[in-house]
Enzyme design. Sequence first.
Site, short mmCIF file in Angstrom:
data_model
loop_
_atom_site.label_atom_id
_atom_site.label_comp_id
_atom_site.label_asym_id
_atom_site.label_seq_id
_atom_site.Cartn_x
_atom_site.Cartn_y
_atom_site.Cartn_z
N CYS A 150 0.85 -1.19 0.00
CA CYS A 150 0.00 0.00 0.00
C CYS A 150 0.88 1.24 0.00
O CYS A 150 1.45 1.62 1.04
CB CYS A 150 -0.92 0.00 1.22
SG CYS A 150 -1.99 -1.44 1.32
N ASN A 194 1.80 5.42 -1.47
CA ASN A 194 1.21 6.74 -1.29
C ASN A 194 0.03 6.99 -2.21
O ASN A 194 -0.91 7.70 -1.86
CB ASN A 194 2.28 7.81 -1.54
CG ASN A 194 3.37 7.78 -0.50
OD1 ASN A 194 3.12 8.01 0.67
ND2 ASN A 194 4.59 7.47 -0.91
N SER A 195 0.07 6.39 -3.41
CA SER A 195 -0.96 6.67 -4.41
C SER A 195 -1.76 5.45 -4.82
O SER A 195 -2.94 5.57 -5.17
CB SER A 195 -0.32 7.29 -5.66
OG SER A 195 0.44 8.44 -5.34
N PHE A 196 -1.14 4.27 -4.79
CA PHE A 196 -1.78 3.07 -5.31
C PHE A 196 -1.54 1.88 -4.37
O PHE A 196 -0.68 1.93 -3.49
CB PHE A 196 -1.25 2.73 -6.70
CG PHE A 196 -1.49 3.80 -7.73
CD1 PHE A 196 -2.72 3.92 -8.35
CD2 PHE A 196 -0.48 4.69 -8.06
CE1 PHE A 196 -2.95 4.92 -9.28
CE2 PHE A 196 -0.69 5.70 -8.99
CZ PHE A 196 -1.93 5.81 -9.60
N TYR A 206 18.81 3.52 10.43
CA TYR A 206 18.28 4.80 10.91
C TYR A 206 18.57 4.99 12.40
O TYR A 206 18.57 4.03 13.17
CB TYR A 206 16.76 4.84 10.68
CG TYR A 206 16.33 5.61 9.45
CD1 TYR A 206 17.14 5.68 8.32
CD2 TYR A 206 15.11 6.26 9.42
CE1 TYR A 206 16.74 6.37 7.20
CE2 TYR A 206 14.69 6.96 8.29
CZ TYR A 206 15.52 7.01 7.19
OH TYR A 206 15.11 7.70 6.08
N ASP A 249 8.37 0.31 3.15
CA ASP A 249 8.66 -0.11 1.78
C ASP A 249 10.16 -0.15 1.54
O ASP A 249 10.69 -1.09 0.93
CB ASP A 249 7.95 0.80 0.77
CG ASP A 249 8.24 2.27 0.99
OD1 ASP A 249 8.71 2.66 2.08
OD2 ASP A 249 7.98 3.06 0.05
N ASP A 266 14.46 2.61 -5.97
CA ASP A 266 13.02 2.37 -6.07
C ASP A 266 12.36 3.64 -6.61
O ASP A 266 12.40 4.69 -5.97
CB ASP A 266 12.47 2.02 -4.69
CG ASP A 266 11.00 1.64 -4.70
OD1 ASP A 266 10.33 1.85 -5.74
OD2 ASP A 266 10.51 1.15 -3.67
N THR A 319 6.17 7.07 -6.62
CA THR A 319 5.77 8.45 -6.34
C THR A 319 6.97 9.26 -5.87
O THR A 319 7.17 10.41 -6.27
CB THR A 319 4.67 8.47 -5.27
OG1 THR A 319 3.55 7.69 -5.72
CG2 THR A 319 4.20 9.89 -5.01
#
EC number: 2.7.1.33
Length: 249
Positions: A7, A9-11, A93, A102, A122, A125
């Site tokens: 899932c 940001n857009s699709f 991180y 992702d 990658d 978006t």
Amino acid sequence: MILELDCGNSFIKWRVIHAADAVIEGGGIVDSDQALLAAVAALASVRLTGCRIVSVRSEEETDALCALIAQAFAVQARVAHPAQSMAGVRNGYDDYQRLGMDRWLAALGAFHLAGGACLVIDLGTAAKADFVAADGEHLGGYICPGMPLMRSQLRTHTRRIRYDDASAERALTSLSPGRSTVEAVERGCVLMLQGFARTQLEQARALWGEAFTVFLTGGDAPLVREAVPQARVVPDLVFVGLAMACPLD
């Protein structure tokens, strides 16, 4: 059979695989939860036994989707969560929970496939790059606007830039200087993506010489293929990592 969901940001990218051998039964990309349910339900003779999800959505949105899946297919979805280390990869991180899932799963999948140092590019978006050393240390990465965001920002903030998707596709038949606005914008954005990819390649070579594997993934990966011809194109790289993070019987 297992339903896998990415899932973004857009699709929503989805696929259904056989649990035993991971053979793909069906899949696609949809723009809403309802479209997802309809697409999966349309697969003939598919009985789901499990579902696993990676999501960059809010927790509330992800929970709502899990509830819809449970109602429609009578399976409980497993959602991938951040980890300090997994499958030989150590999250780089400072606050491991802030690394996008992702990116984390793509790094897991790439390290698993490469068996050594790797660079993941990658292109969706957002355009993202992550570096994983041969010992599994995630060294961090980069994020910048991808093709959809660059295009959207130019259309939004520049009054005279107006064109449709068909025109955009035709504009990319070459990368020579544009002789129309659509050609100039589309080709300029592609060249920026290619420049991003080449810069990541230079960074990786500075770190590891030639002893690393490059992976390209995301919907716009084909746009930079010529910039990194040695790259392995793995469209489902996030799903490789998802299977490691959320194993299902």
